[in-house]
Design an enzyme around this catalytic site. Structure first.
Site, short mmCIF file in Angstrom:
data_model
loop_
_atom_site.label_atom_id
_atom_site.label_comp_id
_atom_site.label_asym_id
_atom_site.label_seq_id
_atom_site.Cartn_x
_atom_site.Cartn_y
_atom_site.Cartn_z
CD GLU A 1 -3.30 -6.53 3.88
OE1 GLU A 1 -3.15 -7.39 2.98
OE2 GLU A 1 -2.78 -5.41 3.83
CD GLU B 1 -2.89 -1.21 2.32
OE1 GLU B 1 -2.34 -1.46 3.42
OE2 GLU B 1 -4.11 -1.07 2.19
C1 3H9 Z 1 -1.49 -4.98 7.04
O1 3H9 Z 1 -0.54 -4.67 6.40
C2 3H9 Z 1 -2.71 -4.11 7.24
C3 3H9 Z 1 -2.73 -2.92 6.34
O2 3H9 Z 1 -3.38 -3.25 5.13
C4 3H9 Z 1 -3.55 -1.80 6.93
C5 3H9 Z 1 -2.97 -1.15 8.11
C6 3H9 Z 1 -3.76 0.04 8.54
N1 3H9 Z 1 4.10 -7.53 11.69
O3 3H9 Z 1 7.26 -15.43 8.85
P1 3H9 Z 1 8.63 -15.29 9.37
C7 3H9 Z 1 7.54 -11.30 12.24
S1 3H9 Z 1 -1.58 -6.44 7.89
C8 3H9 Z 1 4.79 -7.92 12.77
O4 3H9 Z 1 9.22 -16.41 10.14
P2 3H9 Z 1 9.75 -15.33 6.74
C9 3H9 Z 1 7.15 -12.70 12.63
O5 3H9 Z 1 6.23 -12.69 13.67
C10 3H9 Z 1 -0.03 -7.21 7.59
N2 3H9 Z 1 5.65 -8.96 12.78
O6 3H9 Z 1 9.67 -14.85 8.22
C11 3H9 Z 1 8.48 -13.28 13.01
O7 3H9 Z 1 8.80 -12.78 14.31
P3 3H9 Z 1 9.63 -13.63 15.34
C12 3H9 Z 1 -0.01 -7.86 6.29
C13 3H9 Z 1 5.81 -9.62 11.64
O8 3H9 Z 1 11.00 -14.75 6.21
C14 3H9 Z 1 9.44 -12.62 12.03
O9 3H9 Z 1 8.76 -11.46 11.56
N3 3H9 Z 1 1.20 -8.62 6.17
C15 3H9 Z 1 5.11 -9.28 10.47
O10 3H9 Z 1 9.53 -16.80 6.65
C16 3H9 Z 1 9.82 -13.48 10.86
O11 3H9 Z 1 8.62 -13.99 10.26
C17 3H9 Z 1 1.29 -9.91 6.49
O12 3H9 Z 1 0.33 -10.54 6.86
C18 3H9 Z 1 4.23 -8.18 10.52
N4 3H9 Z 1 3.54 -7.79 9.45
O13 3H9 Z 1 8.51 -14.65 6.01
C19 3H9 Z 1 2.65 -10.52 6.31
N5 3H9 Z 1 5.46 -10.14 9.49
O14 3H9 Z 1 10.97 -13.82 14.72
C20 3H9 Z 1 2.88 -11.55 7.34
C21 3H9 Z 1 6.37 -10.97 10.03
O15 3H9 Z 1 9.60 -12.82 16.58
N6 3H9 Z 1 4.24 -12.04 7.28
N7 3H9 Z 1 6.58 -10.66 11.32
O16 3H9 Z 1 8.87 -14.91 15.46
C22 3H9 Z 1 4.62 -12.99 6.42
O17 3H9 Z 1 3.87 -13.50 5.62
C23 3H9 Z 1 6.04 -13.45 6.53
O18 3H9 Z 1 6.52 -13.09 7.80
C24 3H9 Z 1 7.00 -12.85 5.48
C25 3H9 Z 1 8.46 -13.26 5.85
C26 3H9 Z 1 6.65 -13.40 4.12
C27 3H9 Z 1 6.92 -11.34 5.48
#
Ligand code: 3H9
Length: 697
Positions: A126, A106
């Site tokens: 999301e 975004e």
């Molecule tokens: C959003 O964006 C809403 C908006 O539209 C509107 C807002 C107003 N936040 O998965 P991993 C942490 S909603 C906080 O093992 P990978 C995760 O907890 C968001 N923390 O890594 C972990 O922490 P820890 C939409 C996050 O390399 C560490 O990062 N986005 C977030 O296998 C490593 O994670 C998503 O839903 C976050 N957004 O994969 C994306 N993302 O080490 C969700 C990750 O303490 N994330 N962490 O356990 C993913 O799909 C994967 O983490 C990603 C990396 C592909 C990014």
């Protein structure tokens, strides 16, 4: 560091998002982006601004941990950051690499230009968290890529590589080689280009809008029952076509606000973090050495052995399958081939891949063929004497350093390890049936299991695309131990007045994929019977309803015998209520002198689900599970617990542990078949008294 770095490269300022691990757009980072932007705008020497991410992501989106806290909306909120970017009089270029998801995408959509590295993962996940893009994504993305692509990505939540969107208006350039250099070079080319264009100003020309969105609403609605977010995603994208930009944005905001407060979204976010927490083992430091697993072996070519073999073949790891008799081996391998053929027919697997995978599975009748495997998994009959024979043999034939795993679902892994002279190499790898489909892998850590063996198993699980949850040794480990009281309570409910189909229907309405009696019929009544017979001797204090035994005595083992708690038409799996079972159930109550009463669906759900919760709490208190969320993950990925309820422990926390304890005390006064059943676990009583939830464990 939780910030953005600022540097200049000639006339180009570079603002680098720097909030490891994935540049989640926390309050602090959002402020730092605006500060970087302001610094660039204040510098007359700067003519263009590049936004890029440090580390392994452009940005993984909004910081999920901030949701439902004041920080999530604190200024600058993401909407304000994007507005600041859009209003910049100097061109802002997003340089996207690795990951641009959710709020990260975004932010990029607010920039005047977007360049991307090939292979960068682009998406809006999301919906998987029970929400929708809430910072303009549902309005800007359709303007950049068209409504159909936007619906497809936003509703599925699945990312695509940047190349897949090359033909859309999303990217101004895909860059090979150094992204930052490429982005700066691009910025230099566009510094003087005016007017600055914004995605929000694109007019969508889509004559089929009405028909497309009508179809999308219906099909998405039908496939996402119980999940409110997907349909709202469609609704918001539809507004990008039917409403002016600002009105669409407002609708999106309202829907986002509703969803982010919903229990479903909280449950899905809980599971997101639960999955990541489960990979962390308190006394296993990061960087613990692991053993290479280049080849494997499985003992037993039955349904379980075959399914396990498929997991390894799918991951490209050669595996030898051992059986005692040629006939069993042939039958097992034929079943595996048939399974792959089914996948080919459904278009899920290429025919060439089928042969490749079958080629990785080597049949054998000789233990000597296993000796050089790095890991061997035993998947033979659940009987300690059989396990003893197998492990003694493995101890003889396996090379030093090989990992010896048992797929037992209930037996004592410490005793099994004791059959070898290398208990440090022994571990439980409890796959769930069908092993090639079910995501759960319980990794059972014996008291002697080496840390490197445990770390290797966790790494292997990732390679096999399993959700691994570590369990200590106890009867049934996490999943089956919790299932025990759940099943026993369901049995007592029959004696008190319910019928199997009522209990199943109530729990299925709650969201369980299958009620306990349909599940027992599918698993095979004889399996539970064997466990009960063992427990009658080992733990006579554990009480059961006698109905299950009666059915087994009649040879009613469930689907495989055409009758169990239900009856089955030949060749079909539909569970049909059976008057014979009703008579047997009613007769059992009579024998016990119980006056049957009407039992409500609410009582069924409370008794069965709180039975799960109580046992889960004991498991956490005893340290068998490291945390309550591990129990949730086991139930979501292995036992068909509804995702939108976040797992039994999370569900109990949403009910309120105080109320849960009160219900348990109420049930204690009417304990049905086991007076000792409803003593609340100490952990629940403690948390309830302190007004806490399981998230505090
Ligand atoms: C959003 O964006 C809403 C908006 O539209 C509107 C807002 C107003 N936040 O998965 P991993 C942490 S909603 C906080 O093992 P990978 C995760 O907890 C968001 N923390 O890594 C972990 O922490 P820890 C939409 C996050 O390399 C560490 O990062 N986005 C977030 O296998 C490593 O994670 C998503 O839903 C976050 N957004 O994969 C994306 N993302 O080490 C969700 C990750 O303490 N994330 N962490 O356990 C993913 O799909 C994967 O983490 C990603 C990396 C592909 C990014």
């Amino acid at each position: 560091m939780n910030s953005a770095d600022y540097s200049t490269h000639g006339a180009v300022a570079v603002v680098t998002l720097n909030n490891p691990p994935v540049n989640g757009l926390s309050h602090e980072l959002r402020g730092a982006i605006v500060a970087g932007l302001d610094q660039a705008l204040a510098d007359p020497a700067v003519k263009a601004i590049v936004l890029i991410g440090a580390g392994k992501a452009f940005s993984g989106g909004a910081d999920i941990r901030e949701f439902n806290t004041p920080k999530a909306t604190a200024e600058p909120n993401l909407g304000s950051v994007i507005r600041a970017v859009e209003r910049s009089p100097k061109p802002v270029i997003a340089a996207i690499h690795d990951v641009a998801m959710g709020g990260g995408l975004e932010l990029a959509l607010g920039c005047h230009y977007r360049v991307a590295a090939k292979g960068a993962q682009i998406g809006f996940p999301e919906v998987k968290l029970g929400i929708l893009p809430g910072a303009g994504g549902t309005q800007r993305f359709p303007r950049a890529v068209g409504p159909e692509t936007a619906v497809s990505l936003i509703v599925s939540g699945n990312p695509v590589p940047s190349e897949a969107l090359e033909s859309t208006g999303l990217f101004d350039r895909l860059i090979e080689g150094d992204l930052l250099q490429g982005a700066i070079a691009f910025a230099d080319q566009v510094v003087d280009r005016r007017p600055l264009k914004l995605v929000r100003d694109i007019k969508i020309d889509y004559p089929h809008a009405e028909a497309f969105f009508a179809w999308a609403r219906t099909s998405v609605g039908a496939s996402s029952k119980g999940f409110p977010a997907p349909v709202k995603c469609v609704e918001a994208v539809a507004a990008s076509v039917s409403k002016p930009f600002e009105e669409g944005l407002k609708l999106e905001r309202d829907l986002f606000t509703q969803l982010v407060q919903s229990t479903e979204s909280k449950a899905l976010r809980h599971l997101f973090f639960a999955e990541r927490a489960a990979a962390k083992i308190p006394d296993l430091p990061e960087g613990t050495p692991t053993r290479p697993i280049k080849s494997a072996a499985v003992i037993g070519a039955g349904t379980m052995g075959g399914g396990i073999a498929m997991n390894f073949a799918n991951a490209g790891i050669p595996i030898t399958v051992l059986e005692v008799k040629q006939e069993a081996l042939d039958k097992g391998l034929a079943a595996v081939r048939k399974n792959y053929e089914g996948q080919v027919r459904k278009g899920k697997l290429k025919p060439a891949a089928l042969e490749e995978r079958m080629g990785l599975i080597k049949p054998s009748l000789d233990y000597a063929d296993l000796g050089q495997a790095d890991l061997v998994i035993e998947a033979v009959f659940e009987d300690m004497a059989v396990k003893e024979a197998v492990f003694k043999k493995l101890d003889e034939v396996m090379k030093p350093g090989a990992i010896l795993a048992t797929n037992t679902s209930t037996l004592d892994v410490n005793r099994i390890a004791g059959f070898t002279r290398r208990p440090q190499d022994v571990i439980g790898l409890h796959f769930f049936s069908p092993a090639n489909v079910m995501r759960l892998l319980e990794v059972v850590r014996g008291k002697a299991t080496g840390k490197d063996v445990l770390a290797t198993a966790m790494g292997l699980a990732k390679k096999l695309k399993k959700t691994a949850v570590v369990s200590g040794v106890c009867d049934g480990f996490i999943g089956n131990r919790m299932l025990g009281p759940y099943g026993r309570q369901a049995g007592f409910l029959l004696e008190a007045g319910a019928l199997p189909w009522q209990v199943d229907a109530a729990l299925e309405r709650f969201g369980m994929a299958m009620g306990p009696f349909r599940m027992a019929d599918m698993a095979g009544g004889d399996i539970g019977w064997a466990v009960r017979k063992r427990l009658y001797v080992e733990k006579p204090q554990v009480k059961f309803s006698k109905i299950a035994d009666r059915l087994c005595e009649l040879g009613r083992f469930g689907q495989k015998t055409g009758a169990g708690y239900y009856r089955y038409e030949p060749g079909k799996r539909d569970a049909i209520p059976d008057s014979e079972v009703e008579a047997l159930v009613v007769g059992s109550s009579k024998e016990l002198g119980v006056t049957r009463r009407k039992i409500t669906d609410d009582e069924i759900v409370e008794r069965c689900i709180f039975a799960l919760v109580n046992e889960g709490a004991k498991i956490v208190d005893e340290g068998i599970a490291a945390r309550a969320s591990d129990c949730d993950l086991v139930y979501i990925t292995g036992y068909g617990f509804p995702q939108v309820r976040g797992g039994p422990m999370f569900y109990a926390s949403t009910v309120g542990l105080y109320d849960v304890v009160r219900s348990m005390k109420r049930f204690h006064a009417d304990p049905l078949g086991d007076p000792g059943f409803w003593r609340p676990a100490e952990l629940i009583e403690r948390l309830a008294a302190e007004g806490k939830s399981f998230s505090n464990t």
